[in-house]
Design a protein around this motif. Sequence first.
Motif, mmCIF file in Angstrom:
data_model
loop_
_atom_site.group_PDB
_atom_site.id
_atom_site.type_symbol
_atom_site.label_atom_id
_atom_site.label_comp_id
_atom_site.label_asym_id
_atom_site.label_seq_id
_atom_site.Cartn_x
_atom_site.Cartn_y
_atom_site.Cartn_z
ATOM 1 N N GLY A 16 48.407 44.081 25.478
ATOM 2 C CA GLY A 16 48.587 44.452 25.090
ATOM 3 C C GLY A 16 50.011 45.765 25.950
ATOM 4 N N ALA A 17 49.906 45.923 27.446
ATOM 5 C CA ALA A 17 50.348 46.520 28.255
ATOM 6 C C ALA A 17 51.672 46.025 28.998
ATOM 7 N N VAL A 18 51.348 43.906 28.836
ATOM 8 C CA VAL A 18 52.818 44.052 28.776
ATOM 9 C C VAL A 18 53.431 44.351 27.669
ATOM 10 N N GLY A 19 53.463 44.705 26.374
ATOM 11 C CA GLY A 19 54.040 44.308 25.461
ATOM 12 C C GLY A 19 54.415 46.213 25.285
ATOM 13 N N LEU A 20 54.069 46.376 25.618
ATOM 14 C CA LEU A 20 54.705 48.662 25.408
ATOM 15 C C LEU A 20 55.072 48.781 26.502
ATOM 16 N N THR A 21 54.797 47.539 27.795
ATOM 17 C CA THR A 21 56.105 47.618 29.210
ATOM 18 C C THR A 21 57.445 47.175 28.234
ATOM 19 N N ILE A 22 57.652 46.075 27.522
ATOM 20 C CA ILE A 22 58.958 45.466 26.813
ATOM 21 C C ILE A 22 59.134 46.411 25.927
ATOM 22 N N VAL A 23 58.148 47.075 24.769
ATOM 23 C CA VAL A 23 58.863 48.466 24.267
ATOM 24 C C VAL A 23 59.743 49.342 25.303
ATOM 25 N N GLY A 24 59.273 49.534 25.805
ATOM 26 C CA GLY A 24 59.948 50.571 27.016
ATOM 27 C C GLY A 24 61.451 50.250 27.105
ATOM 28 N N ASN A 25 61.833 48.750 27.806
ATOM 29 C CA ASN A 25 63.125 48.508 28.057
ATOM 30 C C ASN A 25 63.784 48.400 26.776
ATOM 31 N N VAL A 26 63.461 48.458 25.808
ATOM 32 C CA VAL A 26 64.255 48.029 24.758
ATOM 33 C C VAL A 26 64.693 49.381 24.364
ATOM 34 N N ASP B 249 64.609 51.944 26.174
ATOM 35 C CA ASP B 249 65.754 52.491 27.218
ATOM 36 C C ASP B 249 66.945 51.865 26.778
ATOM 37 N N ALA B 250 67.470 51.025 26.019
ATOM 38 C CA ALA B 250 68.699 50.467 26.358
ATOM 39 C C ALA B 250 69.196 51.003 25.046
ATOM 40 N N VAL B 251 68.497 51.558 24.463
ATOM 41 C CA VAL B 251 69.171 52.266 23.141
ATOM 42 C C VAL B 251 69.986 53.347 23.439
ATOM 43 N N THR B 252 71.460 53.489 23.538
ATOM 44 C CA THR B 252 71.752 54.455 24.281
ATOM 45 C C THR B 252 72.274 55.886 23.154
ATOM 46 N N LEU C 105 69.747 57.702 22.690
ATOM 47 C CA LEU C 105 68.647 58.647 22.980
ATOM 48 C C LEU C 105 68.674 59.280 24.394
ATOM 49 N N GLY C 106 69.904 59.176 24.613
ATOM 50 C CA GLY C 106 70.614 60.032 25.364
ATOM 51 C C GLY C 106 69.754 60.323 26.570
ATOM 52 N N ASP C 107 69.302 62.095 26.745
ATOM 53 C CA ASP C 107 68.791 61.853 27.829
ATOM 54 C C ASP C 107 66.838 62.120 27.982
ATOM 55 N N TRP C 108 66.809 61.539 26.899
ATOM 56 C CA TRP C 108 65.526 61.122 26.914
ATOM 57 C C TRP C 108 64.902 60.235 26.657
ATOM 58 N N ARG C 109 66.181 59.469 27.519
ATOM 59 C CA ARG C 109 66.005 57.882 27.696
ATOM 60 C C ARG C 109 64.833 57.846 29.379
ATOM 61 N N GLY C 110 65.199 59.531 30.089
ATOM 62 C CA GLY C 110 64.922 59.702 31.351
ATOM 63 C C GLY C 110 63.366 60.392 31.646
ATOM 64 N N PHE C 111 62.250 60.591 29.529
ATOM 65 C CA PHE C 111 61.258 60.319 30.312
ATOM 66 C C PHE C 111 60.855 59.106 30.024
ATOM 67 N N LEU C 112 61.072 58.122 29.764
ATOM 68 C CA LEU C 112 60.839 56.595 30.150
ATOM 69 C C LEU C 112 60.751 56.008 31.184
ATOM 70 N N PRO C 113 59.340 55.335 31.756
ATOM 71 C CA PRO C 113 59.574 55.156 33.333
ATOM 72 C C PRO C 113 60.582 53.448 33.534
ATOM 73 N N ALA C 114 60.807 52.934 31.869
ATOM 74 C CA ALA C 114 62.065 51.917 32.752
ATOM 75 C C ALA C 114 63.044 52.549 32.652
ATOM 76 N N HIS C 115 63.410 53.239 32.854
ATOM 77 C CA HIS C 115 64.539 54.188 32.710
ATOM 78 C C HIS C 115 65.338 54.319 34.603
ATOM 79 N N TRP C 116 64.356 54.130 35.001
ATOM 80 C CA TRP C 116 63.842 54.487 36.242
ATOM 81 C C TRP C 116 63.560 53.267 37.084
ATOM 82 N N GLN C 117 63.628 51.753 36.345
ATOM 83 C CA GLN C 117 62.999 50.996 37.494
ATOM 84 C C GLN C 117 63.457 49.997 38.610
ATOM 85 N N PHE C 118 64.987 49.782 38.313
ATOM 86 C CA PHE C 118 66.054 49.267 39.608
ATOM 87 C C PHE C 118 66.509 51.140 40.125
ATOM 88 N N ALA C 119 66.119 52.129 40.404
ATOM 89 C CA ALA C 119 66.954 52.851 40.768
ATOM 90 C C ALA C 119 66.437 52.702 42.754
#
Length: 298
Positions: free
Chosen positions: A224-234, A236-239, A241-255
């Motif tokens: 469940g944890a891995v699956g929801l993490t993957i969902v977050g990555n997906v 984040d790829a939906v442009t 969503l605009g600025d709402w992606r900033g609330f996703l942890p996946a958006h900052w994983q390569f900062a």
Amino acid sequence: MTEPAKPTGHPEPPVPVATASGYRASRTLPLRVELARQLKRRRTLVMGAILGALPFVLAIAFAIGGEPGGGEGGNRINLMDTATASGANFAAVNLFVSAGFLLVVPVALFCGDTVASEASWASLRYLLAAPVPRARLLWSKLVVGLGLSLAAMVLLPVVALLVGTAAYGWGPLEIPTGGALDAGTAAQRLVVIVGYVFVSQLVTAGLAFWLSTKTDAPLGAVGGAVGLTIVGNVLDAVTALGDWRGFLPAHWQFAWADAIQPTPEYSGMIQGTAVSVTYAVVLFALAFRGFAHKDVVS
């Protein structure tokens, strides 16, 4: 004949609960005992072997396939193109290819396969009857789970640095866009990167730990944890969503890539840390609160 005692109108004092001599809740399930238990488990050894083997696999791939870069990417330059420049570059590339998914797995495994595994073995109620206070049990398992997760993230770049140094030599970390960081500065930046990657994965740790307290199936908590993490990555790829992606942890994983610059930029990592820690604190609190009132039957 003795007359019965008349009520005085004052409540009777509570009868103290007898406890075993020398019992202290803080001494139950010591961290060293829980750590020893988890280190001996097969899944810990297998995960350590996988992370330790990855640098060797990449080094062999580069040896067979030739120098990285120069593929179909045109003139685009990225970190992978400098993988064989030095041991520091090789370590950075290992983190780059692993941070998105591979390092998610040990975090979800070590934090999700904790309480749920005890329930699946039907040993959870015996631990609580030892007696180990529920908060103490969760605290010990959480600290050990996070400790093993951090060890996994340290193991990968350390082995990669050793393998890369042996294969490509000890030298500065070459920046793909130009310039280089001396070996000492590069080592400091790698420490910062590992620390940030660990903090960014606290969301996965919190989610896996919370699910572990809700289910008796370890695979369900980890998956469940891995699956929801993957969902977050997906998401984040939906442009769109605009600025709402900033609330996703996946958006900052390569900062952390901003740290590999002559003048490091930490604003992205600060925002990513704030988002990750906020989600993690909420999830950890939900785990402790829910488990405190859970009816444990296994």
